[in-house]
Write a protein that holds these residues in place. Structure first.
Motif, PDB file in Angstrom:
ATOM      1  N   ARG A  67     -53.453  63.521 -83.327  1.00 46.73           N
ATOM      2  CA  ARG A  67     -54.632  63.954 -84.091  1.00 46.73           C
ATOM      3  C   ARG A  67     -54.223  64.950 -85.154  1.00 46.73           C
ATOM      4  N   LYS A  68     -54.476  64.581 -86.429  1.00 45.79           N
ATOM      5  CA  LYS A  68     -54.191  65.482 -87.542  1.00 45.79           C
ATOM      6  C   LYS A  68     -55.488  66.132 -88.023  1.00 45.79           C
ATOM      7  N   ASP A  69     -56.593  65.478 -87.676  1.00 41.04           N
ATOM      8  CA  ASP A  69     -57.910  65.916 -88.115  1.00 41.04           C
ATOM      9  C   ASP A  69     -58.297  67.207 -87.393  1.00 41.04           C
ATOM     10  N   ALA A  70     -58.828  68.168 -88.144  1.00 44.55           N
ATOM     11  CA  ALA A  70     -59.199  69.450 -87.549  1.00 44.55           C
ATOM     12  C   ALA A  70     -60.550  69.396 -86.831  1.00 44.55           C
ATOM     13  N   SER A  71     -61.358  68.398 -87.153  1.00 45.26           N
ATOM     14  CA  SER A  71     -62.718  68.379 -86.607  1.00 45.26           C
ATOM     15  C   SER A  71     -62.711  68.107 -85.104  1.00 45.26           C
ATOM     16  N   SER A  72     -63.622  68.784 -84.402  1.00 43.85           N
ATOM     17  CA  SER A  72     -63.702  68.628 -82.953  1.00 43.85           C
ATOM     18  C   SER A  72     -64.262  67.259 -82.578  1.00 43.85           C
ATOM     19  N   CYS A  73     -64.824  66.588 -83.577  1.00 42.87           N
ATOM     20  CA  CYS A  73     -65.373  65.250 -83.342  1.00 42.87           C
ATOM     21  C   CYS A  73     -64.318  64.319 -82.755  1.00 42.87           C
ATOM     22  N   LEU A  74     -63.113  64.433 -83.260  1.00 40.81           N
ATOM     23  CA  LEU A  74     -62.065  63.486 -82.855  1.00 40.81           C
ATOM     24  C   LEU A  74     -61.121  64.060 -81.794  1.00 40.81           C
ATOM     25  N   ASP A  75     -61.520  65.157 -81.162  1.00 41.78           N
ATOM     26  CA  ASP A  75     -60.581  65.789 -80.228  1.00 41.78           C
ATOM     27  C   ASP A  75     -60.525  65.138 -78.846  1.00 41.78           C
ATOM     28  N   ARG A  76     -61.291  64.075 -78.674  1.00 40.10           N
ATOM     29  CA  ARG A  76     -61.150  63.287 -77.444  1.00 40.10           C
ATOM     30  C   ARG A  76     -61.128  61.823 -77.834  1.00 40.10           C
ATOM     31  N   VAL A  77     -60.432  61.040 -77.038  1.00 34.80           N
ATOM     32  CA  VAL A  77     -60.476  59.594 -77.262  1.00 34.80           C
ATOM     33  C   VAL A  77     -60.893  58.952 -75.941  1.00 34.80           C
ATOM     34  N   VAL A  78     -61.823  57.999 -76.060  1.00 36.19           N
ATOM     35  CA  VAL A  78     -62.441  57.402 -74.873  1.00 36.19           C
ATOM     36  C   VAL A  78     -62.217  55.887 -74.864  1.00 36.19           C
ATOM     37  N   PHE A  79     -61.637  55.408 -73.774  1.00 34.86           N
ATOM     38  CA  PHE A  79     -61.521  53.968 -73.526  1.00 34.86           C
ATOM     39  C   PHE A  79     -62.399  53.702 -72.309  1.00 34.86           C
TER      40      PHE A  79
END
Ligand SMILES: [Cu+2]
Length: 122
Positions: A67-79
């Motif tokens: 993760r390079k993005d600073a936003s907390s939106c992408l701080d988890r990944v869900v499968f």
């Protein structure tokens, strides 16, 4: 004056078209298969790159999310199909192991289900 409004209007329409339709021509990238294992790097930055990953059925797979993005939106990944909900610390490679025994198409998403990626096992 009218011509400027027209040009600006067309530019906006063009931009909207590009935004909605341009993004849907996503690349499909196959994982590298080596010694009975397959691996692929996925960059997280305003979305997922690549967004569609092709895995070979029956070969253990590792997805390396960075993760390079600073936003907390992408701080988890869900499968959700695999029962995986993984934290992605920023600028750190996080390896996620995927069970490839069942072929099919599976979605993954950010923690809020806003950004999506697709896994094709075949
Ligand atoms: Cu999100």
């Amino acid at each position: 004056m009218k011509i400027i409004v027209l040009i600006v209007g067309l530019a906006i329409i063009g931009f909207i078209g590009w935004w909605f339709f341009g993004k849907h021509t996503t690349e499909e990238v196959a994982a590298d298969v080596q010694d009975q294992q397959q691996e692929i790097d996925i960059e997280v930055n305003g979305g997922y790159s690549p967004e569609t990953v092709v895995l070979k059925q029956g070969v253990p797979a590792i997805l390396n999310f960075t993760r390079k993005d600073a936003s907390s939106c992408l701080d988890r990944v869900v499968f959700s199909d695999f029962g995986i909900n993984q934290e992605l610390p920023r600028n750190q490679k996080e390896a996620i192991t995927i069970d490839t025994t069942t072929p099919g198409e599976y979605q993954w998403a950010c923690g809020m289900d806003m950004f999506h990626g697709k896994l094709i096992i075949k």
